[in-house]
Design a protein around this motif. Sequence first.
Motif, short mmCIF file in Angstrom:
data_model
loop_
_atom_site.label_atom_id
_atom_site.label_comp_id
_atom_site.label_asym_id
_atom_site.label_seq_id
_atom_site.Cartn_x
_atom_site.Cartn_y
_atom_site.Cartn_z
N SER A 62 -34.89 -89.77 -21.57
CA SER A 62 -34.35 -89.00 -20.44
C SER A 62 -33.29 -88.00 -20.88
O SER A 62 -33.23 -86.87 -20.38
N GLU A 63 -32.43 -88.41 -21.81
CA GLU A 63 -31.33 -87.55 -22.27
C GLU A 63 -31.82 -86.40 -23.14
O GLU A 63 -31.14 -85.38 -23.26
N ASN A 64 -32.98 -86.55 -23.76
CA ASN A 64 -33.45 -85.56 -24.73
C ASN A 64 -34.65 -84.74 -24.28
O ASN A 64 -35.16 -83.91 -25.03
N GLY B 114 -32.10 -88.52 -16.20
CA GLY B 114 -32.37 -87.18 -16.73
C GLY B 114 -33.42 -86.51 -15.87
O GLY B 114 -34.19 -87.18 -15.18
#
Length: 281
Positions: free
Chosen positions: A209-211, A241
Amino acid sequence: MQVLKAYAKINLSLDVIGKRNDGYHLLRMIMQTIDLYDVLKICRTESGIHITCNKSYVPCDNRNLAYRAAKLFMNKYGIRSGVNINIVKNIPVAAGLAGGSADAAAVLKAMRNMYLPGVHDGELARLGLNIGTDIPYCIIGGTALCEGIGEIVTPLKPFRDHILILVKPPFGVSTKEVYEDLNISKIIKHPNTGLIINAIRKDRLGVVSENMKNVLENVTLKKHFVLKQIKDQLIGFGALGTLMSGSGPSIFAFFDDMLKAQECYDKMKVKYKETFITRTI
């Protein structure tokens, strides 16, 4: 009669790494099937291709990829009889979710099952590429790395059962126009595709989600400010994210808590009719 589900997709990443001489962009993207689908009922008839659909705005002639898929299969394999195709459309159109391509892939599979069960998925994928670059992926499905113009599909470890909210605002986006407006030399930040693949392998939703990154956001979000607002709203509801799928305008967000996801769905559904709570499959 064949009854098939044609599943939508999202992009966990989308990178443009070059351009071919024929104008097609070279892509490196991670695709994921989600539990949102059209239902197709397909049966033989004496002659012709006949399409019906529950949505009046969906064309039922050769503008429809399902129609073109049937014609392609008939021409390729010399099928002389016809086909009736009924489409119950649930996937939003012009949304970056490959709804038309998913329908076309389902038609190719159904006609293979009816006429030539020996034809394997790889052959169907190569055939489908003639009418749509998302069709090879839609034939294979699941979690996959897609490269080239979309024709090189490498299955990855399944990234199943992750909750997401999907929001499609009340307008469509032309994929062709988005790619025409994309300036590859001005892409500063590319997705770390290898990192995302590794996180998928370990089933680490937070890291994925963060990337997540989609370089086409550089074009579509600038044209439609509401998309940035939707992303901010989803994060405000506790999303891990958010990302635009394909060329847009659909925005999705992952959640690790069903109560938070349900609350987000209830609030977003009031503002945006085409809001869905679903999961990866």
